[in-house]
Design a protein around this motif. Sequence first.
Motif, PDB file in Angstrom:
ATOM      1  N   LEU A  77      98.797  23.116  76.533  1.00 31.63           N
ATOM      2  CA  LEU A  77      99.738  23.576  75.278  1.00 31.63           C
ATOM      3  C   LEU A  77      98.968  24.414  74.880  1.00 31.63           C
ATOM      4  CD1 LEU A  77     102.522  21.505  74.151  1.00 31.63           C
ATOM      5  CD2 LEU A  77     102.622  22.775  75.123  1.00 31.63           C
ATOM      6  N   LEU A  78      97.646  23.445  74.084  1.00 31.81           N
ATOM      7  CA  LEU A  78      96.239  24.161  73.910  1.00 31.81           C
ATOM      8  C   LEU A  78      95.124  25.494  74.356  1.00 31.81           C
ATOM      9  CD1 LEU A  78      94.531  24.187  71.087  1.00 31.81           C
ATOM     10  CD2 LEU A  78      92.888  22.348  72.190  1.00 31.81           C
ATOM     11  N   PRO A  79      95.380  25.590  75.802  1.00 27.88           N
ATOM     12  CA  PRO A  79      94.324  26.758  76.316  1.00 27.88           C
ATOM     13  C   PRO A  79      95.294  28.055  76.463  1.00 27.88           C
ATOM     14  CG  PRO A  79      94.185  24.368  77.774  1.00 27.88           C
ATOM     15  CD  PRO A  79      95.169  24.749  76.210  1.00 27.88           C
ATOM     16  N   LEU A  80      96.956  27.614  76.457  1.00 26.67           N
ATOM     17  CA  LEU A  80      97.943  29.133  76.226  1.00 26.67           C
ATOM     18  C   LEU A  80      98.396  29.547  74.992  1.00 26.67           C
ATOM     19  CD1 LEU A  80     101.065  27.074  78.329  1.00 26.67           C
ATOM     20  CD2 LEU A  80      99.404  29.388  79.213  1.00 26.67           C
ATOM     21  N   PHE A  81      98.191  28.347  73.544  1.00 29.05           N
ATOM     22  CA  PHE A  81      97.811  29.236  72.789  1.00 29.05           C
ATOM     23  C   PHE A  81      97.186  30.080  72.142  1.00 29.05           C
ATOM     24  CE2 PHE A  81      96.508  29.032  67.973  1.00 29.05           C
ATOM     25  CZ  PHE A  81      98.267  29.115  67.330  1.00 29.05           C
ATOM     26  N   VAL A  82      96.049  29.540  72.214  1.00 28.21           N
ATOM     27  CA  VAL A  82      94.689  30.253  72.321  1.00 28.21           C
ATOM     28  C   VAL A  82      94.405  31.571  72.963  1.00 28.21           C
ATOM     29  CG1 VAL A  82      92.045  30.245  72.447  1.00 28.21           C
ATOM     30  CG2 VAL A  82      92.506  28.178  71.335  1.00 28.21           C
ATOM     31  N   LEU A  83      94.791  31.542  74.114  1.00 26.99           N
ATOM     32  CA  LEU A  83      95.341  32.813  75.030  1.00 26.99           C
ATOM     33  C   LEU A  83      96.133  33.689  74.622  1.00 26.99           C
ATOM     34  CD1 LEU A  83      94.053  33.894  77.252  1.00 26.99           C
ATOM     35  CD2 LEU A  83      96.022  33.194  79.014  1.00 26.99           C
ATOM     36  N   LEU A 138      95.487  37.088  72.852  1.00 30.04           N
ATOM     37  CA  LEU A 138      96.449  39.000  73.657  1.00 30.04           C
ATOM     38  C   LEU A 138      97.036  39.213  72.124  1.00 30.04           C
ATOM     39  CD1 LEU A 138      97.378  37.405  76.813  1.00 30.04           C
ATOM     40  CD2 LEU A 138      95.641  39.449  76.141  1.00 30.04           C
ATOM     41  N   GLN A 139      97.133  38.344  71.102  1.00 29.95           N
ATOM     42  CA  GLN A 139      98.128  39.212  69.882  1.00 29.95           C
ATOM     43  C   GLN A 139      99.794  38.812  70.554  1.00 29.95           C
ATOM     44  OE1 GLN A 139      96.861  42.791  68.794  1.00 29.95           O
ATOM     45  NE2 GLN A 139      94.472  41.635  68.008  1.00 29.95           N
ATOM     46  N   LEU A 140      99.977  37.832  70.753  1.00 26.89           N
ATOM     47  CA  LEU A 140     101.663  37.709  71.648  1.00 26.89           C
ATOM     48  C   LEU A 140     101.825  36.908  70.737  1.00 26.89           C
ATOM     49  CD1 LEU A 140     100.757  38.362  75.144  1.00 26.89           C
ATOM     50  CD2 LEU A 140     101.491  39.762  73.565  1.00 26.89           C
ATOM     51  N   VAL A 168     107.071  34.101  76.885  1.00 28.58           N
ATOM     52  CA  VAL A 168     108.253  34.293  78.132  1.00 28.58           C
ATOM     53  C   VAL A 168     106.679  33.851  79.475  1.00 28.58           C
ATOM     54  CG1 VAL A 168     108.439  35.819  79.794  1.00 28.58           C
ATOM     55  CG2 VAL A 168     109.696  35.681  77.836  1.00 28.58           C
ATOM     56  N   LEU A 169     105.792  34.482  79.209  1.00 27.75           N
ATOM     57  CA  LEU A 169     104.700  35.263  79.790  1.00 27.75           C
ATOM     58  C   LEU A 169     104.373  33.881  80.560  1.00 27.75           C
ATOM     59  CD1 LEU A 169     102.661  38.116  78.251  1.00 27.75           C
ATOM     60  CD2 LEU A 169     104.004  37.946  80.894  1.00 27.75           C
ATOM     61  N   ALA A 189     103.935  28.404  69.033  1.00 31.70           N
ATOM     62  CA  ALA A 189     103.918  29.707  69.271  1.00 31.70           C
ATOM     63  C   ALA A 189     104.651  30.956  68.748  1.00 31.70           C
ATOM     64  CB  ALA A 189     104.314  30.472  70.730  1.00 31.70           C
ATOM     65  N   THR A 190     105.693  30.287  67.472  1.00 29.89           N
ATOM     66  CA  THR A 190     106.487  31.432  66.415  1.00 29.89           C
ATOM     67  C   THR A 190     106.305  30.523  64.835  1.00 29.89           C
ATOM     68  OG1 THR A 190     108.702  30.015  67.296  1.00 29.89           O
ATOM     69  CG2 THR A 190     108.111  32.355  68.074  1.00 29.89           C
ATOM     70  N   ASN A 191     105.792  31.968  64.205  1.00 29.01           N
ATOM     71  CA  ASN A 191     105.905  31.469  62.711  1.00 29.01           C
ATOM     72  C   ASN A 191     106.636  31.779  62.275  1.00 29.01           C
ATOM     73  OD1 ASN A 191     103.494  29.761  63.321  1.00 29.01           O
ATOM     74  ND2 ASN A 191     102.426  31.795  63.484  1.00 29.01           N
ATOM     75  N   ASP A 192     107.521  33.524  62.704  1.00 28.75           N
ATOM     76  CA  ASP A 192     108.185  33.556  62.222  1.00 28.75           C
ATOM     77  C   ASP A 192     109.713  33.271  62.425  1.00 28.75           C
ATOM     78  OD1 ASP A 192     110.305  36.433  60.932  1.00 28.75           O
ATOM     79  OD2 ASP A 192     108.877  37.592  61.951  1.00 28.75           O
ATOM     80  N   PRO A 193     110.486  32.966  61.588  1.00 29.41           N
ATOM     81  CA  PRO A 193     111.866  32.016  61.585  1.00 29.41           C
ATOM     82  C   PRO A 193     112.537  33.227  62.533  1.00 29.41           C
ATOM     83  CG  PRO A 193     111.298  31.987  59.326  1.00 29.41           C
ATOM     84  CD  PRO A 193     110.240  32.987  60.229  1.00 29.41           C
TER      85      PRO A 193
END
Length: 298
Positions: free
Chosen positions: A144-150, A154-156, A164-165, A236-240
């Motif tokens: 989870l942590l490496p994916l979040f940093v990645l 990538l600004q995704l 999805v990716l 991975a989501t902050n926007d409701p």
Amino acid sequence: MSATKSTPVAAPPAPTGAAPPRSTGPRLRRVLVYALVSLGLLIMSAPFLWMALSAFKTNEELSASPPVWLPTEWTLAHFERLLDRLDLPRYFLNSVIVATLVTVSNLLFCSMLGYALAKLRFAGRNKLFGLVLGALMVPGNLMLLPLFVLMSKLQLIDSYAGLVLPFAAGAFGVFLMRQFMQSIPDELLEAARMDGAGEWYIFWRIVMPLVKPALATLTIFTFLGSWNNFVWPLIATNDPDKYTLPVALATFATDPNQSAGSNGMLMAGSFLIVLPVLLVFAVLQRHFTQGIATAGMK
């Protein structure tokens, strides 16, 4: 005086076509197995049945003691209140988009990788398959942590691509498709190559139609995992507006201003979360059962 010899009386012949007496042992064991399986099914399905029935109960029946299983008065009030307090169509659409894209990408990429590992000869094939097996042994939460940093680099974050990716191709799907495609005879593919067919034609027109049970199995597992995924969409989501249905429902349940006296609404929301998975399983059940049975014979 000579002793009189008694002539033994022959037993009457058995009637023609008479069935031999049946033993009650196998029948009793079969009854016991069915009883145990039925009991296990009842225990496993009881929470789901309680949730589904509670979604249509009144507040009085939800708080009744002793508990009431079947509602005496069926109501849709909890669904209506949930629609008023939550943008349920938006969250439902987010879940559909993410789960569909993840499922389709896994069907495509895992099938391609499985075909390459099963039927193509190239340097490092066994080492690549070893990496796939190694990925199966890595706990998902560890990534989870490496994916979040990645995804942040990538600004995704707060995007469908970021949801999805990371799950576009899973190690389990590659392993499943590779093992299933190994059962396809090599002679069939060689005959197609001798007729001038290319690898893409062989893959799409010959191999893919033969692995429909495996595709159905992968569809069910992938859609189920993506639809019920909670931790990654929460991170991975902050926007409701990008919340999926499980995240939106959990956020609603932990908000004291919204969730007061909302047990019925939570049951209704949980029922809506489970319903699409049941529909997908009902549509693909025949192929799923065939895939499990075929895998068990290998």
